[in-house]
Scaffold this motif. Structure first.
Motif, PDB file in Angstrom:
ATOM      1  N   LEU A  92       0.811  -1.215   0.000  1.00  0.00           N
ATOM      2  CA  LEU A  92       0.000   0.000   0.000  1.00  0.00           C
ATOM      3  C   LEU A  92       0.844   1.265   0.000  1.00  0.00           C
ATOM      4  CD1 LEU A  92      -2.900   1.140   0.111  1.00  0.00           C
ATOM      5  CD2 LEU A  92      -2.631   1.217   2.601  1.00  0.00           C
ATOM      6  N   ASP A  93       1.900   1.295   0.811  1.00  0.00           N
ATOM      7  CA  ASP A  93       2.706   2.516   0.902  1.00  0.00           C
ATOM      8  C   ASP A  93       3.376   2.846  -0.429  1.00  0.00           C
ATOM      9  OD1 ASP A  93       2.129   3.089   3.638  1.00  0.00           O
ATOM     10  OD2 ASP A  93       3.496   1.485   4.212  1.00  0.00           O
ATOM     11  N   ASP A  94       3.921   1.835  -1.092  1.00  0.00           N
ATOM     12  CA  ASP A  94       4.542   2.053  -2.399  1.00  0.00           C
ATOM     13  C   ASP A  94       3.496   2.500  -3.420  1.00  0.00           C
ATOM     14  OD1 ASP A  94       6.840   1.840  -4.280  1.00  0.00           O
ATOM     15  OD2 ASP A  94       5.590   0.257  -5.170  1.00  0.00           O
ATOM     16  N   THR A  95       2.343   1.835  -3.425  1.00  0.00           N
ATOM     17  CA  THR A  95       1.264   2.205  -4.344  1.00  0.00           C
ATOM     18  C   THR A  95       0.826   3.638  -4.097  1.00  0.00           C
ATOM     19  OG1 THR A  95       0.518  -0.083  -4.526  1.00  0.00           O
ATOM     20  CG2 THR A  95      -1.081   1.638  -5.087  1.00  0.00           C
ATOM     21  N   PHE A  96       0.646   3.989  -2.827  1.00  0.00           N
ATOM     22  CA  PHE A  96       0.235   5.352  -2.480  1.00  0.00           C
ATOM     23  C   PHE A  96       1.222   6.376  -3.037  1.00  0.00           C
ATOM     24  CE2 PHE A  96       0.542   9.065   0.251  1.00  0.00           C
ATOM     25  CZ  PHE A  96      -0.752   9.543   0.178  1.00  0.00           C
ATOM     26  N   GLU A  97       2.508   6.154  -2.827  1.00  0.00           N
ATOM     27  CA  GLU A  97       3.525   7.108  -3.301  1.00  0.00           C
ATOM     28  C   GLU A  97       3.512   7.235  -4.813  1.00  0.00           C
ATOM     29  OE1 GLU A  97       5.069   9.320  -1.565  1.00  0.00           O
ATOM     30  OE2 GLU A  97       4.277   8.490   0.294  1.00  0.00           O
ATOM     31  N   LYS A  98       3.353   6.123  -5.519  1.00  0.00           N
ATOM     32  CA  LYS A  98       3.329   6.172  -6.985  1.00  0.00           C
ATOM     33  C   LYS A  98       2.109   6.939  -7.491  1.00  0.00           C
ATOM     34  CE  LYS A  98       6.039   2.048  -7.822  1.00  0.00           C
ATOM     35  NZ  LYS A  98       6.037   0.629  -8.154  1.00  0.00           N
ATOM     36  N   VAL A  99       0.944   6.681  -6.894  1.00  0.00           N
ATOM     37  CA  VAL A  99      -0.265   7.370  -7.344  1.00  0.00           C
ATOM     38  C   VAL A  99      -0.188   8.843  -6.972  1.00  0.00           C
ATOM     39  CG1 VAL A  99      -2.783   7.464  -7.187  1.00  0.00           C
ATOM     40  CG2 VAL A  99      -1.630   5.249  -7.247  1.00  0.00           C
ATOM     41  N   ARG A 100       0.267   9.147  -5.749  1.00  0.00           N
ATOM     42  CA  ARG A 100       0.388  10.553  -5.340  1.00  0.00           C
ATOM     43  C   ARG A 100       1.361  11.305  -6.243  1.00  0.00           C
ATOM     44  NH1 ARG A 100       2.059  12.583   0.586  1.00  0.00           N
ATOM     45  NH2 ARG A 100       3.767  11.139   0.235  1.00  0.00           N
ATOM     46  N   SER A 101       2.466  10.664  -6.623  1.00  0.00           N
ATOM     47  CA  SER A 101       3.460  11.352  -7.458  1.00  0.00           C
ATOM     48  C   SER A 101       2.929  11.642  -8.860  1.00  0.00           C
ATOM     49  CB  SER A 101       4.753  10.539  -7.534  1.00  0.00           C
ATOM     50  OG  SER A 101       4.575   9.376  -8.306  1.00  0.00           O
ATOM     51  N   SER A 102       1.824  10.991  -9.253  1.00  0.00           N
ATOM     52  CA  SER A 102       1.223  11.264 -10.558  1.00  0.00           C
ATOM     53  C   SER A 102       0.392  12.549 -10.532  1.00  0.00           C
ATOM     54  CB  SER A 102       0.346  10.092 -10.998  1.00  0.00           C
ATOM     55  OG  SER A 102      -0.882  10.078 -10.288  1.00  0.00           O
ATOM     56  N   GLY A 103       0.227  13.126  -9.347  1.00  0.00           N
ATOM     57  CA  GLY A 103      -0.559  14.352  -9.220  1.00  0.00           C
ATOM     58  C   GLY A 103      -1.998  14.108  -8.818  1.00  0.00           C
ATOM     59  N   ALA A 104      -2.341  12.862  -8.487  1.00  0.00           N
ATOM     60  CA  ALA A 104      -3.712  12.533  -8.102  1.00  0.00           C
ATOM     61  C   ALA A 104      -4.088  13.258  -6.804  1.00  0.00           C
ATOM     62  CB  ALA A 104      -3.861  11.028  -7.918  1.00  0.00           C
TER      63      ALA A 104
END
Length: 138
Positions: A92-104
């Motif tokens: 979850l933490d890795d997924t969260f960082e990847k999605v957040r870094s996309s500007g979501a």
């Protein structure tokens, strides 16, 4: 009986912004993209799960939907109360960082919920709530 979930539908009001979120932010593959302009039906899903998809569809496109209903749908989408989906990730933490870094748009950072689930939440460009929960081990 052998029933499985094949496709879930969410509304979109900006196909390009939705593609950026689901394809670029979540890393889903685009399986089909039909229609023109804002009237596009886009099917996306995880590359390793070809049997499960999300259909991003223009809201109120059904000819049986009245103008009053279209206005209600638009108002609910603007408030973020029309559509939502629950996804899962082993990290979850890795997924969260990847999605957040996309500007979501982040609604909730990863949180241990009192009911035993660890999850986070984003809002997609159409206002849909996208919750992601931790499953299995990292």
């Amino acid at each position: 009986m052998g029933i499985s979930i094949h496709t879930a539908a969410l509304p979109h009001d900006d196909p390009e912004a939705s593609l950026a979120f689901y394809r670029d932010g979540l890393g889903f593959e685009v399986r089909s993209d039909v229609g023109q302009g804002r009237m596009r039906w886009i099917t996306v899903g995880p590359a390793d799960q070809p049997e499960t998809s999300i259909l991003l569809a223009p809201p109120g496109a059904d000819p049986g939907v009245t103008e009053d209903e279209r206005r209600t749908i638009a108002a609910m989408m603007a408030k973020g109360t029309y559509g939502w989906i629950l996804l899962a990730s082993r990290d979850l933490d890795d997924t969260f960082e990847k999605v957040r870094s996309s500007g979501a748009e982040v609604v909730q950072e990863p949180t241990d919920q009192p009911y035993g689930t660890r999850d986070c939440a984003f809002r997609d460009p159409a206002g849909n709530m996208v919750r992601i929960q931790q499953v299995g081990g990292v």
